[in-house]
Enzyme design. Structure first.
Site, PDB file in Angstrom:
ATOM      1  N   ASP A  27     -34.011 -29.510 -19.582  1.00  0.00           N
ATOM      2  CA  ASP A  27     -34.981 -28.483 -18.905  1.00  0.00           C
ATOM      3  C   ASP A  27     -34.911 -28.498 -17.308  1.00  0.00           C
ATOM      4  O   ASP A  27     -34.851 -27.412 -16.736  1.00  0.00           O
ATOM      5  CB  ASP A  27     -36.456 -28.777 -19.410  1.00  0.00           C
ATOM      6  CG  ASP A  27     -37.399 -27.377 -19.251  1.00  0.00           C
ATOM      7  OD1 ASP A  27     -36.845 -26.479 -18.814  1.00  0.00           O
ATOM      8  OD2 ASP A  27     -38.687 -27.504 -19.206  1.00  0.00           O
ATOM      9  N   HIS A 218     -46.525 -29.345 -22.311  1.00  0.00           N
ATOM     10  CA  HIS A 218     -45.595 -29.010 -21.409  1.00  0.00           C
ATOM     11  C   HIS A 218     -46.129 -28.175 -20.730  1.00  0.00           C
ATOM     12  O   HIS A 218     -46.079 -26.809 -20.532  1.00  0.00           O
ATOM     13  CB  HIS A 218     -44.480 -28.542 -22.295  1.00  0.00           C
ATOM     14  CG  HIS A 218     -43.131 -28.373 -21.494  1.00  0.00           C
ATOM     15  ND1 HIS A 218     -41.973 -29.222 -21.963  1.00  0.00           N
ATOM     16  CD2 HIS A 218     -42.926 -27.568 -20.737  1.00  0.00           C
ATOM     17  CE1 HIS A 218     -41.309 -28.767 -20.876  1.00  0.00           C
ATOM     18  NE2 HIS A 218     -41.523 -27.825 -20.046  1.00  0.00           N
ATOM     19  N   CYS A 251     -37.499 -21.986 -16.074  1.00  0.00           N
ATOM     20  CA  CYS A 251     -37.111 -21.365 -17.073  1.00  0.00           C
ATOM     21  C   CYS A 251     -36.406 -20.025 -17.113  1.00  0.00           C
ATOM     22  O   CYS A 251     -36.582 -19.050 -16.178  1.00  0.00           O
ATOM     23  CB  CYS A 251     -38.365 -20.948 -18.212  1.00  0.00           C
ATOM     24  SG  CYS A 251     -37.856 -19.998 -19.686  1.00  0.00           S
ATOM     25  N   ASN A 260     -41.370 -27.821 -13.667  1.00  0.00           N
ATOM     26  CA  ASN A 260     -42.262 -28.485 -14.521  1.00  0.00           C
ATOM     27  C   ASN A 260     -43.116 -29.563 -13.856  1.00  0.00           C
ATOM     28  O   ASN A 260     -42.722 -29.831 -12.628  1.00  0.00           O
ATOM     29  CB  ASN A 260     -41.427 -29.411 -15.506  1.00  0.00           C
ATOM     30  CG  ASN A 260     -40.398 -28.527 -16.555  1.00  0.00           C
ATOM     31  OD1 ASN A 260     -41.128 -28.028 -17.417  1.00  0.00           O
ATOM     32  ND2 ASN A 260     -39.243 -28.573 -16.175  1.00  0.00           N
TER      33      ASN A 260
END
Length: 312
Positions: A27, A218, A251, A260
């Protein structure tokens, strides 16, 4: 107090141990425009494991057209042989699963959406159509002896639809568990959650037969709420937290999604609460400094900058 570590003041209302699900290599790197060499990715993962992380999400078997950064999945996985850690991978469909299983991968994840807008943007399907697509993926993975994590994106807010009703999240979460997912990760993809919202969702999920022990959280830090939201989840009994070393990532299908939660920022809080993770903050910080050098820019993690004296 050891220099570079917070004073530990345990809270008996919180879990004694938390498992960090490190998502940096997948990610965190998926949005990087310059292709990171596969050898650098492998070294990043080795360093993360050496720092004490026991779960490191390695890559995704998505079609190279959609995420060029992760087109080297088949080359990366063999470079990780012998590492003493769980190394799950993301698979988008049955073809991706076939590629992963052929390399011996036995921990996979599928990536779903709670909202119709994001399901269309990310998967080109409705929510129900995406769940139908996941059904054979989960069944085949389980039949092969693999464990399956289900990611649920847009659990709190959606850039097109606004606030997401708790009942919608509960419905999709229940469906994913019924398909056979072992664990669900609740994603605050655009970082709009607040602690009360987190508590309300976890309470509703528990009432629907989705206990905290089957959940991970998350959080993205768009509004600076990731740590407070994590603490709310811990108070509710969640013991698995997703984070990205150095705060890398976002994203690709939600342009308002910032990075994140940084693993180092999370560790500073957990260490200060006396919660065991098995992760060495100093070694992890050094790893993120090294990775920032590979990417040619400072780490966005405040803890990394403070401990390494990096300029923001």
């Amino acid at each position: 107090m050891i220099p570079g570590l917070p004073m530990a003041v345990p809270d008996p209302a919180l879990p004694a141990r938390v498992r960090i699900h490190e998502v940096g290599p997948r990610d965190g790197l998926q949005n990087e425009k310059a292709i990171v060499p596969v050898e650098v990715k492998a070294e990043f993962i080795r360093r993360l494991v050496a720092a004490g992380l026991t779960t490191v999400e390695a890559t995704s078997f998505v079609h190279p057209k959609w995420v060029p950064q992760l087109a080297d999945a088949e080359r990366l996985v063999p470079l990780l042989d012998g590492l003493d850690a769980r190394l799950p991978v993301l698979v988008p469909n049955e073809r991706g699963l076939e590629r992963a299983l052929a390399l011996g991968v036995r921990e996979i994840a599928v990536f779903g959406s709670v909202t119709e807008s994001f399901a269309k943007a990310n998967l080109n399907r409705t929510v129900d159509e995406s769940l139908e697509m996941f059904a054979p993926v989960v069944a085949t993975a389980r039949a092969a002896g693999a464990t399956v994590r289900g990611y649920l994106s847009m659990c709190f807010g959606d850039p097109w639809e606004g606030a997401v009703p708790v009942a919608n999240v509960v419905r999709v979460a229940r469906r994913l568990l019924d398909l056979g997912c072992d664990e669900l990760s609740l994603g605050d993809t655009i970082g709009v959650a607040t602690p009360g919202h987190v508590t309300a969702l976890l309470t509703a999920l528990d009432a629907a037969g989705v206990p905290a022990g089957r959940l991970a959280v998350h959080f993205h830090d768009t509004y600076g709420q990731a740590l407070s939201n994590t603490l709310a989840a811990l108070r509710h009994g969640v013991t698995t937290v997703d984070a990205s070393a150095g705060g890398l990532g976002g994203c690709p299908y939600a342009k308002s999604a910032t990075g994140n939660l940084a693993t180092e920022d999370l560790l500073w809080m957990l260490d200060g609460l006396g919660i065991d993770t098995g992760v060495d903050l100093g070694r992890l910080t050094a790893t993120s400094v090294w990775m920032a050098e590979q990417l040619g820019r400072p780490s966005p993690s405040r803890t990394v900058r403070a401990l390494s004296h990096q300029e923001p």
